[in-house]
Motif scaffolding. Structure first.
Motif, PDB file in Angstrom:
ATOM      1  N   LEU A   1      -1.199  -6.921   7.980  1.00  0.00           N
ATOM      2  CA  LEU A   1      -1.876  -6.771   6.699  1.00  0.00           C
ATOM      3  C   LEU A   1      -2.090  -5.284   6.443  1.00  0.00           C
ATOM      4  O   LEU A   1      -2.639  -4.577   7.294  1.00  0.00           O
ATOM      5  CB  LEU A   1      -3.237  -7.466   6.709  1.00  0.00           C
ATOM      6  CG  LEU A   1      -3.263  -8.960   7.024  1.00  0.00           C
ATOM      7  CD1 LEU A   1      -4.674  -9.508   6.827  1.00  0.00           C
ATOM      8  CD2 LEU A   1      -2.280  -9.716   6.146  1.00  0.00           C
ATOM      9  N   VAL A   2      -1.666  -4.805   5.283  1.00  0.00           N
ATOM     10  CA  VAL A   2      -1.781  -3.389   4.951  1.00  0.00           C
ATOM     11  C   VAL A   2      -2.946  -3.181   3.988  1.00  0.00           C
ATOM     12  O   VAL A   2      -2.990  -3.767   2.907  1.00  0.00           O
ATOM     13  CB  VAL A   2      -0.480  -2.865   4.308  1.00  0.00           C
ATOM     14  CG1 VAL A   2      -0.647  -1.393   3.915  1.00  0.00           C
ATOM     15  CG2 VAL A   2       0.689  -3.031   5.269  1.00  0.00           C
ATOM     16  N   PHE A   3      -3.876  -2.336   4.383  1.00  0.00           N
ATOM     17  CA  PHE A   3      -5.026  -1.989   3.553  1.00  0.00           C
ATOM     18  C   PHE A   3      -4.875  -0.533   3.110  1.00  0.00           C
ATOM     19  O   PHE A   3      -4.742   0.364   3.942  1.00  0.00           O
ATOM     20  CB  PHE A   3      -6.324  -2.155   4.340  1.00  0.00           C
ATOM     21  CG  PHE A   3      -6.614  -3.577   4.737  1.00  0.00           C
ATOM     22  CD1 PHE A   3      -7.429  -4.374   3.952  1.00  0.00           C
ATOM     23  CD2 PHE A   3      -6.055  -4.105   5.892  1.00  0.00           C
ATOM     24  CE1 PHE A   3      -7.688  -5.690   4.308  1.00  0.00           C
ATOM     25  CE2 PHE A   3      -6.312  -5.413   6.258  1.00  0.00           C
ATOM     26  CZ  PHE A   3      -7.132  -6.221   5.466  1.00  0.00           C
ATOM     27  N   HIS A   4      -4.876  -0.305   1.811  1.00  0.00           N
ATOM     28  CA  HIS A   4      -4.702   1.050   1.272  1.00  0.00           C
ATOM     29  C   HIS A   4      -6.036   1.615   0.789  1.00  0.00           C
ATOM     30  O   HIS A   4      -7.070   0.948   0.803  1.00  0.00           O
ATOM     31  CB  HIS A   4      -3.682   1.027   0.124  1.00  0.00           C
ATOM     32  CG  HIS A   4      -4.091   0.134  -1.015  1.00  0.00           C
ATOM     33  ND1 HIS A   4      -5.042   0.481  -1.939  1.00  0.00           N
ATOM     34  CD2 HIS A   4      -3.658  -1.111  -1.361  1.00  0.00           C
ATOM     35  CE1 HIS A   4      -5.195  -0.476  -2.822  1.00  0.00           C
ATOM     36  NE2 HIS A   4      -4.371  -1.472  -2.491  1.00  0.00           N
ATOM     37  N   SER A   5      -6.015   2.869   0.387  1.00  0.00           N
ATOM     38  CA  SER A   5      -7.157   3.535  -0.254  1.00  0.00           C
ATOM     39  C   SER A   5      -8.426   3.510   0.593  1.00  0.00           C
ATOM     40  O   SER A   5      -9.532   3.521   0.060  1.00  0.00           O
ATOM     41  CB  SER A   5      -7.431   2.885  -1.624  1.00  0.00           C
ATOM     42  OG  SER A   5      -6.259   2.848  -2.415  1.00  0.00           O
ATOM     43  N   GLY A   6      -8.265   3.469   1.906  1.00  0.00           N
ATOM     44  CA  GLY A   6      -9.428   3.486   2.783  1.00  0.00           C
ATOM     45  C   GLY A   6     -10.292   2.240   2.684  1.00  0.00           C
ATOM     46  O   GLY A   6     -11.506   2.310   2.893  1.00  0.00           O
ATOM     47  N   GLN A   7      -9.670   1.088   2.399  1.00  0.00           N
ATOM     48  CA  GLN A   7     -10.443  -0.144   2.239  1.00  0.00           C
ATOM     49  C   GLN A   7     -11.214  -0.514   3.505  1.00  0.00           C
ATOM     50  O   GLN A   7     -12.270  -1.139   3.423  1.00  0.00           O
ATOM     51  CB  GLN A   7      -9.512  -1.291   1.843  1.00  0.00           C
ATOM     52  CG  GLN A   7      -8.952  -1.168   0.431  1.00  0.00           C
ATOM     53  CD  GLN A   7      -7.883  -2.217   0.142  1.00  0.00           C
ATOM     54  OE1 GLN A   7      -6.995  -2.442   0.956  1.00  0.00           O
ATOM     55  NE2 GLN A   7      -7.960  -2.838  -1.020  1.00  0.00           N
ATOM     56  N   LEU A   8     -10.698  -0.148   4.668  1.00  0.00           N
ATOM     57  CA  LEU A   8     -11.382  -0.440   5.929  1.00  0.00           C
ATOM     58  C   LEU A   8     -11.992   0.808   6.556  1.00  0.00           C
ATOM     59  O   LEU A   8     -12.409   0.784   7.715  1.00  0.00           O
ATOM     60  CB  LEU A   8     -10.418  -1.104   6.921  1.00  0.00           C
ATOM     61  CG  LEU A   8      -9.793  -2.438   6.501  1.00  0.00           C
ATOM     62  CD1 LEU A   8      -8.957  -3.025   7.638  1.00  0.00           C
ATOM     63  CD2 LEU A   8     -10.850  -3.434   6.045  1.00  0.00           C
ATOM     64  N   GLY A   9     -12.045   1.909   5.795  1.00  0.00           N
ATOM     65  CA  GLY A   9     -12.647   3.122   6.325  1.00  0.00           C
ATOM     66  C   GLY A   9     -11.812   4.356   6.031  1.00  0.00           C
ATOM     67  O   GLY A   9     -10.620   4.261   5.745  1.00  0.00           O
TER      68      GLY A   9
END
Length: 339
Positions: A69-77
């Motif tokens: 799963l790819v999270f962009h824009s610092g969604q997880l930090g």
């Protein structure tokens, strides 16, 4: 509302396990283990395109055993938070500027020495073949982080609220930096007062007048739209700033040898894509930002090189022989290329 990536949409069924930080499995046959990759680029940036390719190739190469799963824009930090999470095994993958990993291996601060390399090709050879650099990357494993490949971001330049054509224009102004000794020292050598701000908060900080501007590679500047609030793009290209792509050592040690090869292949293919995208898009990105109202400034670099040269002596007082070691690798690489 920020768009969630294709990979995340395909895996909403795993949300509960994802939020708990543990592995999740496909409802169909409990076969796919879901892993998390977080970065601070936006969906339009080369880093995100590389991350999406990595996710796609992992699923293909492992025949669906793993899904990323790819999270962009610092969604997880933000970047420091992501690196810490990878080191602690709470996040599986991230990609950030080399200097960001100096929190784990202080010597990696030296990769941000000013004008260490002069071209993409020289930078690629340095990162691919430098014995000194690979030794430093190797130290990260003991800190919980495994270097897998090096993705691209480009050469760092400034975006400022007011024009800057010479170092004297920086006097008395505040400049955003990320936590890295060399970057701070470079700003001080020019005349800026460095201010550490997470990249996810920089746009607002410039907009509110807290800092005069920031410095980042061109692809990042456009992806994060810094030119909208600091419209003077000053092409100093003072630091080569690629992106080590890393995995959690906690994950890496649990993979089989074949799986490590598969993840490595996917990461290197993503690296090749990001290098091509960033290098080919520099001028196109500048033109696009120019059409949006930004002013591109190409200053005489001699004055900037001169004031920044003192950073080397300052670095030698702290890092000793390591300064000459990385210089030797950079210069020998340059000589081998006939430069």
């Amino acid at each position: 509302m920020m768009q969630v990536t294709r990979s995340l949409f395909l895996s909403l069924g795993f949300a509960g396990a994802l939020l708990l930080g543990g592995p999740a499995f496909s409802q169909a046959g409990a076969e796919a283990r879901v892993l998390k990759l977080n970065h601070t680029d936006t969906p339009s940036g080369a880093r995100h395109q590389a991350a999406e390719l990595f996710a796609k190739r992992v699923e293909e190469l492992t025949r669906g055993k793993y899904r990323v799963l790819v999270f962009h824009s610092g969604q997880l930090g933000n970047d420091p938070q992501s690196i810490k999470a990878v080191a602690e095994g709470r996040l599986d993958f991230t990609a950030s500027a080399t200097g960001s990993f100096a929190s784990l291996v202080p010597e990696l601060n030296l990769t941000a020495l000013p004008y260490l390399v002069d071209s993409y090709e020289q930078g690629w050879r340095l990162y691919d073949s430098s014995p000194w650099l690979h030794k430093q990357f190797g130290k990260m494993a003991a800190k919980g982080v495994r270097h897998v490949a090096t993705w691209e971001a480009g050469f760092r330049s400034f975006t400022t609220r007011s024009p800057m054509t010479r170092p004297a224009d920086a006097a008395g102004k505040k400049m955003r930096v990320f936590p890295n000794d060399m970057i701070k020292w470079i700003m001080e050598s020019i005349g800026y007062e460095p201010v550490v701000i997470p990249v996810t908060e920089v746009y607002a900080a410039i907009q509110q007048g807290q800092v005069e501007g920031q410095e980042n590679p061109i692809d990042t500047i456009r992806a994060l739209r810094f030119h909208e609030v600091a419209p003077h793009i000053v092409l100093t290209q003072h630091v080569y700033s690629p992106l080590p792509f890393v995995a959690s050592e906690a994950l890496w040690t649990k993979l089989s040898a074949a799986e490590r090869d598969q993840f490595s292949i996917a990461a290197r293919e993503a690296a090749t894509l990001s290098r091509r995208l960033v290098k080919e898009a520099d001028e196109r990105n500048l033109e696009a930002m120019g059409r949006a109202g930004a002013k591109v400034i190409r200053p005489d670099l001699a004055a900037f090189r001169k004031v920044m040269s003192g950073v080397y002596a300052r670095a030698e007082k702290v890092y000793g022989a390591d300064v000459q070691a990385i210089l030797k690798d950079a210069r020998s690489d340059s000589v081998a290329a006939g430069r």
